[in-house]
Write an enzyme that holds these catalytic residues in place. Sequence first.
Site, PDB file in Angstrom:
ATOM      1  CE  LYS A 135      -3.809  -2.429   2.255  1.00  0.00           C
ATOM      2  NZ  LYS A 135      -4.594  -2.722   3.480  1.00  0.00           N
ATOM      3  CD  GLN A 153      -3.472  -4.349   6.505  1.00  0.00           C
ATOM      4  OE1 GLN A 153      -3.618  -3.281   5.910  1.00  0.00           O
ATOM      5  NE2 GLN A 153      -3.832  -5.504   5.971  1.00  0.00           N
ATOM      6  CG  ASP A 164      -9.872  -0.327   5.353  1.00  0.00           C
ATOM      7  OD1 ASP A 164      -9.616  -0.824   4.239  1.00  0.00           O
ATOM      8  OD2 ASP A 164      -9.165  -0.504   6.355  1.00  0.00           O
TER       9      ASP A 164
HETATM   10  N1  GUN Z   1      -6.755  -7.003   5.999  1.00  0.00           N
HETATM   11  C1  GUN Z   1      -7.135  -7.732   4.924  1.00  0.00           C
HETATM   12  N2  GUN Z   1      -7.855  -6.970   4.057  1.00  0.00           N
HETATM   13  C2  GUN Z   1      -7.923  -5.747   4.610  1.00  0.00           C
HETATM   14  C3  GUN Z   1      -8.529  -4.523   4.194  1.00  0.00           C
HETATM   15  O1  GUN Z   1      -9.167  -4.407   3.141  1.00  0.00           O
HETATM   16  N3  GUN Z   1      -8.371  -3.456   5.037  1.00  0.00           N
HETATM   17  C4  GUN Z   1      -7.698  -3.565   6.211  1.00  0.00           C
HETATM   18  N4  GUN Z   1      -7.615  -2.483   6.962  1.00  0.00           N
HETATM   19  N5  GUN Z   1      -7.130  -4.680   6.625  1.00  0.00           N
HETATM   20  C5  GUN Z   1      -7.239  -5.765   5.822  1.00  0.00           C
END
Ligand code: GUN
Length: 291
Positions: free
Chosen positions: A54, A100, A123
Amino acid sequence: MTAALLDGRAIATRIEASIRTEVETLRTVVGRVPRLVVVLVGDNAASASYVKSKAAAAARVGVDAEVVPMPASASTAELVALVTSIAADERGPADGILVQLPLPGHVDAQAVLDAVPPDRDVDGFHPENAGLLSQGRPRFVPCTAAGVQRMLLDADVETAGRRVVIVGRSDIVGKPLALLLTNKGPGGDATVTICHSRSSDLPAITREADILVAAAGRPRLITAAMVKPGATVIDVGINRVDGRLVGDVDFDGVRGVAGRISPVPGGVGPLTVAMLLANTVLAAELRLGRR
Ligand code: GUN
């Protein structure tokens, strides 16, 4: 039949190019670029790797991304306080805040996620954003769900009137994707079934699907016998098996039956990251009153 590949990397590269232009416009017109703050708790190797992807993607398009590491021992109260301090702009204006997942077992993940203000919730997990999506007026859509819809749109896969089966009922993917594909408009108007671990006779349901989305987190759950010939199969799974990344779809078997199939890696994953960047730019533009 050998299924055509749905190349998520190629689509993500095109999306990143257009986001880079939007970021440059913001830099020129308002004198700053969108800023994303990512909270990473503990040392889960997969989470660290996703967060790295990311941050790298943010750098490619000119979005300012900061990763805030926290020890695995951090308490719910400490994480809520951290998110609250980020939202109060104590580290500089944060247009987007992402925590996350997964969080360590002792943490009340819902309490931490609820501390992210809905207008920074890139998110799309806040109840306000989930509610807007369910009412057919989406603002921040969960990135993986948005990525799957974008993949279908990009490949000109008709969804209107088609039977979609989603295997997996998570708040992150299955549920928001069902809403997106059911809502009215391009990439929507589908007839959607959500299956899960308690669904009986899963193969009978999946074989009805014109579009089958595997988002259960179970390696190679979907076999060729579960797929209607010619169907579009989207694999959201990312599982590590014997050091290799594999999806929820038995790729080698299913590609002989499906019409189109997304690979793992190189399928939905890059689109998830691209959608996060798009949500971050959207958050900045909404804050600046430009949308
Ligand atoms: N862990 C796995 N997929 C995601 C996501 O889309 N967002 C976040 N914050 N954590 C994740």
